[in-house]
Design a protein around this motif. Structure first.
Motif, PDB file in Angstrom:
ATOM      1  N   LEU A  18       0.798  -1.228   0.000  1.00  0.00           N
ATOM      2  CA  LEU A  18       0.000   0.000   0.000  1.00  0.00           C
ATOM      3  C   LEU A  18       0.838   1.290   0.000  1.00  0.00           C
ATOM      4  O   LEU A  18       0.476   2.253  -0.682  1.00  0.00           O
ATOM      5  N   PRO A  19       1.948   1.364   0.754  1.00  0.00           N
ATOM      6  CA  PRO A  19       2.744   2.602   0.707  1.00  0.00           C
ATOM      7  C   PRO A  19       3.223   2.944  -0.709  1.00  0.00           C
ATOM      8  O   PRO A  19       3.110   4.099  -1.137  1.00  0.00           O
ATOM      9  N   ALA A  20       3.732   1.944  -1.432  1.00  0.00           N
ATOM     10  CA  ALA A  20       4.215   2.199  -2.792  1.00  0.00           C
ATOM     11  C   ALA A  20       3.052   2.535  -3.727  1.00  0.00           C
ATOM     12  O   ALA A  20       3.154   3.418  -4.580  1.00  0.00           O
ATOM     13  N   ILE A  21       1.928   1.829  -3.547  1.00  0.00           N
ATOM     14  CA  ILE A  21       0.749   2.102  -4.368  1.00  0.00           C
ATOM     15  C   ILE A  21       0.254   3.526  -4.126  1.00  0.00           C
ATOM     16  O   ILE A  21      -0.142   4.235  -5.056  1.00  0.00           O
ATOM     17  N   SER A  22       0.289   3.960  -2.864  1.00  0.00           N
ATOM     18  CA  SER A  22      -0.166   5.310  -2.521  1.00  0.00           C
ATOM     19  C   SER A  22       0.672   6.375  -3.226  1.00  0.00           C
ATOM     20  O   SER A  22       0.148   7.407  -3.653  1.00  0.00           O
ATOM     21  N   VAL A  23       1.965   6.108  -3.372  1.00  0.00           N
ATOM     22  CA  VAL A  23       2.834   7.059  -4.087  1.00  0.00           C
ATOM     23  C   VAL A  23       2.392   7.174  -5.546  1.00  0.00           C
ATOM     24  O   VAL A  23       2.370   8.267  -6.120  1.00  0.00           O
ATOM     25  N   SER A  24       2.016   6.040  -6.144  1.00  0.00           N
ATOM     26  CA  SER A  24       1.525   6.058  -7.529  1.00  0.00           C
ATOM     27  C   SER A  24       0.242   6.865  -7.634  1.00  0.00           C
ATOM     28  O   SER A  24       0.055   7.647  -8.572  1.00  0.00           O
ATOM     29  N   TYR A  25      -0.652   6.693  -6.665  1.00  0.00           N
ATOM     30  CA  TYR A  25      -1.905   7.440  -6.671  1.00  0.00           C
ATOM     31  C   TYR A  25      -1.655   8.944  -6.558  1.00  0.00           C
ATOM     32  O   TYR A  25      -2.289   9.744  -7.250  1.00  0.00           O
ATOM     33  N   ILE A  26      -0.721   9.305  -5.697  1.00  0.00           N
ATOM     34  CA  ILE A  26      -0.406  10.729  -5.525  1.00  0.00           C
ATOM     35  C   ILE A  26       0.183  11.300  -6.803  1.00  0.00           C
ATOM     36  O   ILE A  26      -0.168  12.404  -7.227  1.00  0.00           O
ATOM     37  N   ALA A  27       1.068  10.528  -7.449  1.00  0.00           N
ATOM     38  CA  ALA A  27       1.679  10.984  -8.701  1.00  0.00           C
ATOM     39  C   ALA A  27       0.611  11.187  -9.776  1.00  0.00           C
ATOM     40  O   ALA A  27       0.629  12.182 -10.515  1.00  0.00           O
ATOM     41  N   TYR A  28      -0.334  10.261  -9.859  1.00  0.00           N
ATOM     42  CA  TYR A  28      -1.413  10.379 -10.857  1.00  0.00           C
ATOM     43  C   TYR A  28      -2.306  11.574 -10.542  1.00  0.00           C
ATOM     44  O   TYR A  28      -2.700  12.317 -11.442  1.00  0.00           O
ATOM     45  N   LEU A  29      -2.613  11.752  -9.253  1.00  0.00           N
ATOM     46  CA  LEU A  29      -3.480  12.860  -8.839  1.00  0.00           C
ATOM     47  C   LEU A  29      -2.856  14.206  -9.185  1.00  0.00           C
ATOM     48  O   LEU A  29      -3.524  15.099  -9.712  1.00  0.00           O
ATOM     49  N   VAL A  30      -1.566  14.344  -8.909  1.00  0.00           N
ATOM     50  CA  VAL A  30      -0.867  15.598  -9.233  1.00  0.00           C
ATOM     51  C   VAL A  30      -0.879  15.830 -10.744  1.00  0.00           C
ATOM     52  O   VAL A  30      -1.108  16.951 -11.210  1.00  0.00           O
ATOM     53  N   ALA A  31      -0.653  14.755 -11.504  1.00  0.00           N
ATOM     54  CA  ALA A  31      -0.619  14.884 -12.969  1.00  0.00           C
ATOM     55  C   ALA A  31      -1.975  15.274 -13.534  1.00  0.00           C
ATOM     56  O   ALA A  31      -2.063  16.091 -14.460  1.00  0.00           O
ATOM     57  N   THR A  32      -3.059  14.716 -12.984  1.00  0.00           N
ATOM     58  CA  THR A  32      -4.384  15.004 -13.530  1.00  0.00           C
ATOM     59  C   THR A  32      -4.913  16.360 -13.093  1.00  0.00           C
ATOM     60  O   THR A  32      -5.659  17.006 -13.839  1.00  0.00           O
ATOM     61  N   ILE A  33      -4.550  16.794 -11.898  1.00  0.00           N
ATOM     62  CA  ILE A  33      -5.014  18.101 -11.418  1.00  0.00           C
ATOM     63  C   ILE A  33      -4.290  19.230 -12.142  1.00  0.00           C
ATOM     64  O   ILE A  33      -4.857  20.295 -12.388  1.00  0.00           O
ATOM     65  N   SER A  34      -3.018  18.998 -12.497  1.00  0.00           N
ATOM     66  CA  SER A  34      -2.224  20.039 -13.155  1.00  0.00           C
ATOM     67  C   SER A  34      -2.864  20.452 -14.481  1.00  0.00           C
ATOM     68  O   SER A  34      -3.376  19.604 -15.212  1.00  0.00           O
ATOM     69  N   PRO A  35      -2.825  21.752 -14.811  1.00  0.00           N
ATOM     70  CA  PRO A  35      -3.420  22.232 -16.071  1.00  0.00           C
ATOM     71  C   PRO A  35      -2.775  21.579 -17.287  1.00  0.00           C
ATOM     72  O   PRO A  35      -1.562  21.415 -17.350  1.00  0.00           O
ATOM     73  N   GLY A  36      -3.591  21.165 -18.215  1.00  0.00           N
ATOM     74  CA  GLY A  36      -3.116  20.559 -19.452  1.00  0.00           C
ATOM     75  C   GLY A  36      -4.215  20.610 -20.492  1.00  0.00           C
ATOM     76  O   GLY A  36      -5.325  21.083 -20.217  1.00  0.00           O
ATOM     77  N   PRO A  37      -3.947  20.104 -21.692  1.00  0.00           N
ATOM     78  CA  PRO A  37      -4.954  20.158 -22.761  1.00  0.00           C
ATOM     79  C   PRO A  37      -6.280  19.509 -22.386  1.00  0.00           C
ATOM     80  O   PRO A  37      -7.350  20.043 -22.697  1.00  0.00           O
ATOM     81  N   ALA A  38      -6.245  18.363 -21.704  1.00  0.00           N
ATOM     82  CA  ALA A  38      -7.485  17.670 -21.353  1.00  0.00           C
ATOM     83  C   ALA A  38      -8.303  18.481 -20.354  1.00  0.00           C
ATOM     84  O   ALA A  38      -9.508  18.700 -20.537  1.00  0.00           O
ATOM     85  N   ASN A  39      -7.653  18.927 -19.269  1.00  0.00           N
ATOM     86  CA  ASN A  39      -8.357  19.735 -18.271  1.00  0.00           C
ATOM     87  C   ASN A  39      -8.908  21.015 -18.872  1.00  0.00           C
ATOM     88  O   ASN A  39     -10.034  21.433 -18.581  1.00  0.00           O
ATOM     89  N   LEU A  40      -8.104  21.653 -19.706  1.00  0.00           N
ATOM     90  CA  LEU A  40      -8.521  22.911 -20.310  1.00  0.00           C
ATOM     91  C   LEU A  40      -9.726  22.706 -21.221  1.00  0.00           C
ATOM     92  O   LEU A  40     -10.655  23.521 -21.238  1.00  0.00           O
ATOM     93  N   ALA A  41      -9.730  21.605 -21.970  1.00  0.00           N
ATOM     94  CA  ALA A  41     -10.860  21.322 -22.851  1.00  0.00           C
ATOM     95  C   ALA A  41     -12.134  21.089 -22.043  1.00  0.00           C
ATOM     96  O   ALA A  41     -13.217  21.548 -22.415  1.00  0.00           O
ATOM     97  N   ILE A  42     -12.011  20.382 -20.920  1.00  0.00           N
ATOM     98  CA  ILE A  42     -13.171  20.136 -20.057  1.00  0.00           C
ATOM     99  C   ILE A  42     -13.686  21.449 -19.471  1.00  0.00           C
ATOM    100  O   ILE A  42     -14.899  21.710 -19.467  1.00  0.00           O
ATOM    101  N   MET A  43     -12.782  22.277 -18.968  1.00  0.00           N
ATOM    102  CA  MET A  43     -13.181  23.560 -18.388  1.00  0.00           C
ATOM    103  C   MET A  43     -13.904  24.430 -19.413  1.00  0.00           C
ATOM    104  O   MET A  43     -15.001  24.956 -19.153  1.00  0.00           O
ATOM    105  N   ALA A  44     -13.275  24.589 -20.569  1.00  0.00           N
ATOM    106  CA  ALA A  44     -13.837  25.471 -21.591  1.00  0.00           C
ATOM    107  C   ALA A  44     -15.183  24.952 -22.089  1.00  0.00           C
ATOM    108  O   ALA A  44     -16.135  25.724 -22.265  1.00  0.00           O
ATOM    109  N   THR A  45     -15.281  23.649 -22.310  1.00  0.00           N
ATOM    110  CA  THR A  45     -16.528  23.065 -22.801  1.00  0.00           C
ATOM    111  C   THR A  45     -17.638  23.202 -21.767  1.00  0.00           C
ATOM    112  O   THR A  45     -18.783  23.525 -22.103  1.00  0.00           O
TER     113      THR A  45
END
Length: 215
Positions: free
Chosen positions: A12-39
């Motif tokens: 679980l500790p190692a898995i949690s690090v993966s989850y945190i890395a994914y969460l940071v990547a998805t929350i960070s502004p990018g083309p996908a997030n921007l498209a969702i916001m604008a739409t």
């Protein structure tokens, strides 16, 4: 082999690090997030959620490919990765062009306010296309899985990581669609439409150019 939750506990500790890395990547502004916001701001909640669903499905697809090892197949055929990179870059440049055109309009067309210019499937495919045509996603998934899979971990851990990240993706991308489709955000979009569309055009353009020029 994982047969119970107790078998999962040591990892679980190692898995949690993966989850945190994914969460940071998805929350960070990018083309996908921007498209969702604008739409969501421009066309409403339903289009935003459908586009977000496409993004989530694209992310899940890349995650599964990385988990089952098909990424090795992709890397073995450099021409396929190159073709995907070019397609993704051109696709983002097309989105940049559309945002730029919208930025130049003096008034927002009614079609964009009602969201009736596209079907639900088209919104879903738009989100799916944004993610699937970006080969950088497979590299991100490989890193996320590599962080959470220790040498002694069973093969199922990769799918535990993908499944958890999928749920996080639903929360993040769906949350963006819900938050930016509120009346307050729609009013904000009406006031700053040109700035929002101009920013979207620049970000899409830079992302597309980066994809086309990366090696």
């Amino acid at each position: 082999m994982i047969n119970s939750f107790n078998d999962l506990l040591p990892f679980l500790p190692a898995i949690s690090v993966s989850y945190i890395a994914y969460l940071v990547a998805t929350i960070s502004p990018g083309p996908a997030n921007l498209a969702i916001m604008a739409t969501s701001m421009r066309e409403g909640r339903r289009p935003g959620i459908l586009l977000a669903a496409g993004v989530v499905m694209g992310s899940l697809t890349w995650g599964i490919l990385a988990a089952v090892g098909l990424s090795t197949f992709l890397f073995s055929y450099a021409w396929l990765m190159t073709a995907m990179r070019i397609a993704g870059g051109l696709y983002l440049l097309w989105l940049a062009y559309k945002s730029f055109r919208s930025c130049l309009r003096s008034q927002e067309p009614k079609a964009l306010k009602t969201g009736k210019d596209k079907t639900g499937l088209q919104y879903f495919l738009l989100g799916l296309g944004i993610h699937l045509t970006n080969p950088k996603s497979i590299f991100a998934w490989l890193s996320i899985i590599a962080v959470g899979v220790t040498p002694e971990a069973p093969a199922e851990i990769s799918f535990v990581i993908v499944g958890g990240c999928w749920l996080l993706g639903i929360g993040v991308f769906g949350g963006y669609a819900l938050a930016f489709s509120t009346q307050k955000m729609i009013t904000l979009y009406g006031s700053f439409r040109r700035w929002i569309e101009g920013t979207a055009s620049v970000i899409f353009g830079l992302a597309g150019f980066k994809l086309l020029t990366m090696r």
